[in-house]
Design a protein around this motif. Structure first.
Motif, PDB file in Angstrom:
ATOM      1  N   GLU A 146       0.849  -1.188   0.000  1.00 25.19           N
ATOM      2  CA  GLU A 146       0.000   0.000   0.000  1.00 25.19           C
ATOM      3  C   GLU A 146       0.885   1.238   0.000  1.00 25.19           C
ATOM      4  O   GLU A 146       1.855   1.315   0.749  1.00 25.19           O
ATOM      5  CB  GLU A 146      -0.895  -0.013   1.247  1.00 25.19           C
ATOM      6  CG  GLU A 146      -1.898   1.095   1.281  1.00 25.19           C
ATOM      7  CD  GLU A 146      -2.882   0.942   2.429  1.00 25.19           C
ATOM      8  OE1 GLU A 146      -3.781   0.084   2.331  1.00 25.19           O
ATOM      9  OE2 GLU A 146      -2.721   1.675   3.427  1.00 25.19           O
ATOM     10  N   TYR A 147       0.550   2.186  -0.871  1.00 20.93           N
ATOM     11  CA  TYR A 147       1.299   3.439  -0.988  1.00 20.93           C
ATOM     12  C   TYR A 147       0.287   4.576  -0.912  1.00 20.93           C
ATOM     13  O   TYR A 147      -0.659   4.624  -1.692  1.00 20.93           O
ATOM     14  CB  TYR A 147       2.049   3.508  -2.318  1.00 20.93           C
ATOM     15  CG  TYR A 147       2.886   2.271  -2.591  1.00 20.93           C
ATOM     16  CD1 TYR A 147       4.156   2.147  -2.043  1.00 20.93           C
ATOM     17  CD2 TYR A 147       2.381   1.236  -3.360  1.00 20.93           C
ATOM     18  CE1 TYR A 147       4.924   1.014  -2.279  1.00 20.93           C
ATOM     19  CE2 TYR A 147       3.142   0.094  -3.594  1.00 20.93           C
ATOM     20  CZ  TYR A 147       4.400  -0.007  -3.058  1.00 20.93           C
ATOM     21  OH  TYR A 147       5.150  -1.133  -3.284  1.00 20.93           O
ATOM     22  N   ALA A 148       0.499   5.494   0.022  1.00 24.33           N
ATOM     23  CA  ALA A 148      -0.434   6.604   0.202  1.00 24.33           C
ATOM     24  C   ALA A 148       0.248   7.923  -0.177  1.00 24.33           C
ATOM     25  O   ALA A 148       1.453   8.090   0.028  1.00 24.33           O
ATOM     26  CB  ALA A 148      -0.925   6.659   1.643  1.00 24.33           C
ATOM     27  N   PHE A 149      -0.537   8.834  -0.717  1.00 23.89           N
ATOM     28  CA  PHE A 149      -0.044  10.125  -1.200  1.00 23.89           C
ATOM     29  C   PHE A 149      -1.037  11.210  -0.793  1.00 23.89           C
ATOM     30  O   PHE A 149      -2.234  10.960  -0.672  1.00 23.89           O
ATOM     31  CB  PHE A 149       0.071  10.117  -2.731  1.00 23.89           C
ATOM     32  CG  PHE A 149       0.854   8.962  -3.268  1.00 23.89           C
ATOM     33  CD1 PHE A 149       2.217   9.069  -3.496  1.00 23.89           C
ATOM     34  CD2 PHE A 149       0.233   7.756  -3.542  1.00 23.89           C
ATOM     35  CE1 PHE A 149       2.943   8.001  -3.987  1.00 23.89           C
ATOM     36  CE2 PHE A 149       0.959   6.675  -4.035  1.00 23.89           C
ATOM     37  CZ  PHE A 149       2.318   6.799  -4.256  1.00 23.89           C
ATOM     38  N   HIS A 150      -0.514  12.424  -0.629  1.00 22.85           N
ATOM     39  CA  HIS A 150      -1.413  13.550  -0.363  1.00 22.85           C
ATOM     40  C   HIS A 150      -0.777  14.839  -0.880  1.00 22.85           C
ATOM     41  O   HIS A 150       0.417  14.893  -1.164  1.00 22.85           O
ATOM     42  CB  HIS A 150      -1.743  13.662   1.131  1.00 22.85           C
ATOM     43  CG  HIS A 150      -0.583  14.055   1.980  1.00 22.85           C
ATOM     44  ND1 HIS A 150       0.336  13.147   2.472  1.00 22.85           N
ATOM     45  CD2 HIS A 150      -0.167  15.269   2.427  1.00 22.85           C
ATOM     46  CE1 HIS A 150       1.246  13.783   3.186  1.00 22.85           C
ATOM     47  NE2 HIS A 150       0.966  15.078   3.180  1.00 22.85           N
ATOM     48  N   GLY A 151      -1.622  15.854  -0.988  1.00 23.16           N
ATOM     49  CA  GLY A 151      -1.131  17.147  -1.431  1.00 23.16           C
ATOM     50  C   GLY A 151      -2.231  18.180  -1.438  1.00 23.16           C
ATOM     51  O   GLY A 151      -3.372  17.914  -1.051  1.00 23.16           O
TER      52      GLY A 151
END
Length: 157
Positions: free
Chosen positions: A73-78
């Motif tokens: 699982e890879y999570a990203f935000h911005g």
């Protein structure tokens, strides 16, 4: 695929420039970048699925998404700093777990051939050459190239 993705690593500043043309008008390409249901269908490599936790693509909005492959699982935000429909998206991009590795990204949408085609130019600027090189080495090429191939398929459907 007739359109190729060009990835240029700048030797002078910690920046990556990605250029890709699409055989579709700007409004369709732009919508595919702003509608979370569409973004989920094409972003990243074919081996990953996307869950759009939050996607408020408007000036002052933000996003959170998770990519999965089996148990990985890879999570990203911005944050979306400036969104100009059919023209420009300025955003930050952060991989969860790497809070100091924030990229400032600019996506510019340019009409071609009387508006029937689009050139998308994305620049990603990070803090250091080390961060940039790690970003590129971490699968950027596969994710970007396959993602844009998936976007072509989505736009053609």
């Amino acid at each position: 695929m007739s359109n190729t993705t060009e990835i240029h690593v700048d030797p002078e500043v910690p920046l990556v420039r990605i250029t890709r043309e699409f055989d579709h008008p700007v409004d369709k390409v732009f919508r595919a970048h702003t509608d979370p249901a569409l973004v989920a269908q094409w972003m990243g490599p074919r081996s990953l699925t996307n869950e759009m936790v939050r996607w408020d693509c408007e000036t002052g909005g933000g996003y959170v998404f998770v990519q999965r492959r089996g148990d990985e699982e890879y999570a990203f935000h911005g944050s979306f700093h400036d969104v100009r429909p059919g023209e420009l998206i300025v955003q930050t991009f952060t991989i969860d777990g790497m809070p100091d590795g924030v990229a400032l990204e600019k996506l510019r949408f340019e009409p071609l051939d009387g508006g029937t085609r689009t050139r998308l130019t994305t620049t990603s600027l990070v803090d250091s050459f080390e961060d940039r090189d790690a970003f590129v080495a971490g699968g950027m090429e596969t994710g970007v190239v396959e993602g844009y191939e998936r976007l072509d398929e989505l736009l053609d459907a």
